[in-house]
Design a protein around this motif. Structure first.
Motif, PDB file in Angstrom:
ATOM      1  N   VAL A 141       0.839  -1.208   0.000  1.00 15.27           N
ATOM      2  CA  VAL A 141       0.000   0.000   0.000  1.00 15.27           C
ATOM      3  C   VAL A 141       0.873   1.257   0.000  1.00 15.27           C
ATOM      4  O   VAL A 141       0.639   2.194  -0.781  1.00 15.27           O
ATOM      5  CB  VAL A 141      -0.947   0.004   1.218  1.00 15.27           C
ATOM      6  N   LEU A 142       1.886   1.275   0.850  1.00 14.62           N
ATOM      7  CA  LEU A 142       2.756   2.443   0.937  1.00 14.62           C
ATOM      8  C   LEU A 142       3.550   2.646  -0.350  1.00 14.62           C
ATOM      9  O   LEU A 142       3.685   3.781  -0.840  1.00 14.62           O
ATOM     10  CB  LEU A 142       3.701   2.301   2.130  1.00 14.62           C
ATOM     11  N   CYS A 143       4.077   1.558  -0.903  1.00 13.10           N
ATOM     12  CA  CYS A 143       4.850   1.664  -2.144  1.00 13.10           C
ATOM     13  C   CYS A 143       3.973   2.087  -3.312  1.00 13.10           C
ATOM     14  O   CYS A 143       4.411   2.824  -4.195  1.00 13.10           O
ATOM     15  CB  CYS A 143       5.544   0.340  -2.448  1.00 13.10           C
ATOM     16  N   TRP A 144       2.728   1.616  -3.328  1.00 16.14           N
ATOM     17  CA  TRP A 144       1.819   2.051  -4.391  1.00 16.14           C
ATOM     18  C   TRP A 144       1.565   3.552  -4.300  1.00 16.14           C
ATOM     19  O   TRP A 144       1.539   4.241  -5.313  1.00 16.14           O
ATOM     20  CB  TRP A 144       0.491   1.299  -4.303  1.00 16.14           C
ATOM     21  N   TYR A 145       1.366   4.040  -3.093  1.00 14.26           N
ATOM     22  CA  TYR A 145       1.120   5.471  -2.895  1.00 14.26           C
ATOM     23  C   TYR A 145       2.290   6.288  -3.441  1.00 14.26           C
ATOM     24  O   TYR A 145       2.099   7.316  -4.113  1.00 14.26           O
ATOM     25  CB  TYR A 145       0.923   5.750  -1.404  1.00 14.26           C
ATOM     26  N   ALA A 156       4.615   5.078  -5.617  1.00 13.97           N
ATOM     27  CA  ALA A 156       4.774   4.762  -7.033  1.00 13.97           C
ATOM     28  C   ALA A 156       3.822   5.582  -7.891  1.00 13.97           C
ATOM     29  O   ALA A 156       4.164   5.986  -9.006  1.00 13.97           O
ATOM     30  CB  ALA A 156       4.548   3.272  -7.269  1.00 13.97           C
ATOM     31  N   ASP A 157       2.618   5.827  -7.375  1.00 13.89           N
ATOM     32  CA  ASP A 157       1.658   6.641  -8.122  1.00 13.89           C
ATOM     33  C   ASP A 157       2.198   8.053  -8.314  1.00 13.89           C
ATOM     34  O   ASP A 157       2.123   8.622  -9.411  1.00 13.89           O
ATOM     35  CB  ASP A 157       0.320   6.680  -7.376  1.00 13.89           C
ATOM     36  N   ARG A 159      10.027  11.042  -0.508  1.00 13.21           N
ATOM     37  CA  ARG A 159       9.265   9.889  -0.977  1.00 13.21           C
ATOM     38  C   ARG A 159      10.208   8.778  -1.453  1.00 13.21           C
ATOM     39  O   ARG A 159       9.964   7.600  -1.195  1.00 13.21           O
ATOM     40  CB  ARG A 159       8.305  10.295  -2.094  1.00 13.21           C
ATOM     41  N   ASN A 160      11.263   9.153  -2.163  1.00 10.00           N
ATOM     42  CA  ASN A 160      12.238   8.151  -2.611  1.00 10.00           C
ATOM     43  C   ASN A 160      12.913   7.476  -1.425  1.00 10.00           C
ATOM     44  O   ASN A 160      13.124   6.261  -1.413  1.00 10.00           O
ATOM     45  CB  ASN A 160      13.283   8.803  -3.512  1.00 10.00           C
ATOM     46  N   GLY A 161      13.262   8.291  -0.420  1.00 15.77           N
ATOM     47  CA  GLY A 161      13.901   7.741   0.779  1.00 15.77           C
ATOM     48  C   GLY A 161      12.993   6.778   1.525  1.00 15.77           C
ATOM     49  O   GLY A 161      13.439   5.709   1.974  1.00 15.77           O
ATOM     50  N   VAL A 162      11.715   7.148   1.653  1.00 15.20           N
ATOM     51  CA  VAL A 162      10.755   6.277   2.343  1.00 15.20           C
ATOM     52  C   VAL A 162      10.592   4.965   1.590  1.00 15.20           C
ATOM     53  O   VAL A 162      10.564   3.883   2.193  1.00 15.20           O
ATOM     54  CB  VAL A 162       9.396   7.001   2.495  1.00 15.20           C
ATOM     55  N   MET A 163      10.492   5.055   0.244  1.00 16.58           N
ATOM     56  CA  MET A 163      10.325   3.830  -0.546  1.00 16.58           C
ATOM     57  C   MET A 163      11.542   2.913  -0.405  1.00 16.58           C
ATOM     58  O   MET A 163      11.397   1.698  -0.215  1.00 16.58           O
ATOM     59  CB  MET A 163      10.090   4.171  -2.018  1.00 16.58           C
ATOM     60  N   ILE A 164      12.744   3.487  -0.489  1.00 19.71           N
ATOM     61  CA  ILE A 164      13.964   2.689  -0.351  1.00 19.71           C
ATOM     62  C   ILE A 164      14.022   2.030   1.020  1.00 19.71           C
ATOM     63  O   ILE A 164      14.389   0.856   1.160  1.00 19.71           O
ATOM     64  CB  ILE A 164      15.209   3.563  -0.598  1.00 19.71           C
ATOM     65  N   PHE A 165      13.628   2.785   2.060  1.00 20.28           N
ATOM     66  CA  PHE A 165      13.626   2.254   3.422  1.00 20.28           C
ATOM     67  C   PHE A 165      12.717   1.037   3.541  1.00 20.28           C
ATOM     68  O   PHE A 165      13.103  -0.011   4.091  1.00 20.28           O
ATOM     69  CB  PHE A 165      13.179   3.335   4.407  1.00 20.28           C
TER      70      PHE A 165
END
Length: 395
Positions: A28-32, A34-35, A261-267
């Protein structure tokens, strides 16, 4: 094999529960994220309608009036004659140049009774504007030209022309805005206000250069232009429009938001990778006898690895199903931020809510599947190296 693995997943549901929950949450978080990234990348790929390569902004820092007009004209001439300067444009409307902070807008209609469209208006005092920023006419494929002597004429961007006139040619027809009727003389390429936005509706109409104050000067240069020499001999107050773009995105928080957002996704992706590695590594120790028995009965190293990979991907797929339903709730609640989506019904993919939803969920699944498969492969490879005799003897 898949049916057998599904039975194993169900049998070990307590062990699989936490990795299932983590995959659901991260999906869910990655989709948010990624969108957001999909819209950003999509919009940046749309042509700007202008070219800022080798373009520069010069700020004179002087108000133009009758007493200072001659000094300003001499300064313009000095800039124009400098080696490497190909085109020059001056304006006091800072909203007409790329990445300008100001904005002037009206509603435009085909006539006073028809549907109105919000537009950005750009007052142009010289056709050199179209040379500096390389803005082309849709019809001639050459730099656009306004009828500067006729203040009742306008040029439209292609998207605005299509909204107003459909498939009809707008040339020679009239539009209504600012309580006045104007004649359309040409159509230009769609224009983006910012690099990360979609093209908006824009109209160009003539302006009187004699009314300039606090002007901005824009130039296009060639390969023989020397910035350092220009700063020494003409003006040190010069910067590229590319630098202006970066500074604006940083000042308006776009750069910061993208980085966060990139940092959160990588984490989260790293957490998923470590979680999957840890889960399957632990299973190696608890299923050594099973692995040894399978290998003793003829299973190859590749078959052992394949079973681990399929098991990991099936857990991800099972977690994806409720995650997609959660994403639908988020979408319907209008909690998705769409950067640069100023124009609704623009015809772009990002304007189609459900098509974009399917694409971004697909991207998210592929991304997580890649991470999960790689993370499961590491302990799977280690498990396949276990000698069957050792595994059965330890058990």
């Amino acid at each position: 094999m898949i049916q057998h693995i599904l039975k194993q997943i169900w049998t070990q549901r307590r062990r699989n529960g936490w990795i299932f929950s983590e995959l659901l949450l991260v999906f869910v978080l990655c989709w948010y994220i990624a969108d957001y990234a999909f819209v950003m990348v999509h919009n940046r790929m749309i042509p700007n309608g202008y070219d800022i390569t080798d373009t520069w902004q010069i700020v004179s820092g002087k108000n133009i009036n009758d007493s200072t007009r001659s000094d300003f004209d001499r300064f313009l001439d000095k800039v124009k004659r400098f080696p490497g300067v190909q085109h020059i444009f001056a304006t006091s409307d800072w909203g007409v140049t790329p990445f300008g902070g100001s904005y002037t807008g009206y509603q435009i209609q085909r006539d006073s009774t028809s549907t109105g469209y919000n537009v950005q208006t750009k007052r142009i005092g010289s056709n050199s504007y179209f040379d500096v920023f390389n803005i082309h006419s849709i019809n001639t494929k050459q730099p656009a030209r306004l009828f500067l002597s006729d203040y009742n004429t306008v040029m439209l961007t292609q998207n605005l022309a299509e909204s107003l006139f459909g498939e009809e040619s707008p040339i020679g027809k009239t539009v209504y805005f600012h309580n006045k009727t104007y004649r359309v003389t040409d159509v230009v390429e769609n224009q983006k206000r910012f690099d990360y936005s979609q093209p908006g509706n824009v109209i160009f109409y003539p302006d009187d250069l004699n009314e300039m104050s606090s002007p901005e000067i824009s130039i296009r240069t060639g390969s023989n232009f020397s910035l350092e020499q220009f700063k020494r001999e003409v003006s040190s107050d010069i910067k590229s429009y590319r630098a202006i773009q970066r500074a604006q995105e940083f000042e308006w928080g776009i750069t910061k938001e993208v980085r966060i957002r990139n940092g959160v996704m990588i984490f989260f992706l790293l957490n998923i990778a470590l979680g999957v590695i840890g889960t399957f590594w632990f299973r190696n120790q608890t299923r050594r006898s099973e692995i040894g028995l399978r290998m003793a009965m003829g299973s190859s190293h590749r078959q052992i690895q394949t079973q681990y990979l399929i098991e990991a991907l099936l857990i991800l797929t099972l977690a994806t199903i409720p995650a997609v339903f959660i994403n639908i709730v988020i979408l319907q609640a209008d909690l998705i931020k769409t950067l640069g989506q100023e124009v609704t019904n623009s015809g772009y993919i990002t304007a189609n809510k459900w098509l974009r939803f399917l694409i971004t969920n697909g991207i998210t699944y592929i991304l997580l599947a890649t991470i999960v498969a790689f993370s499961a492969w590491i302990p799977a490879r280690q498990a396949s190296k276990v000698h069957p005799v050792e595994a059965l003897r330890d058990e």
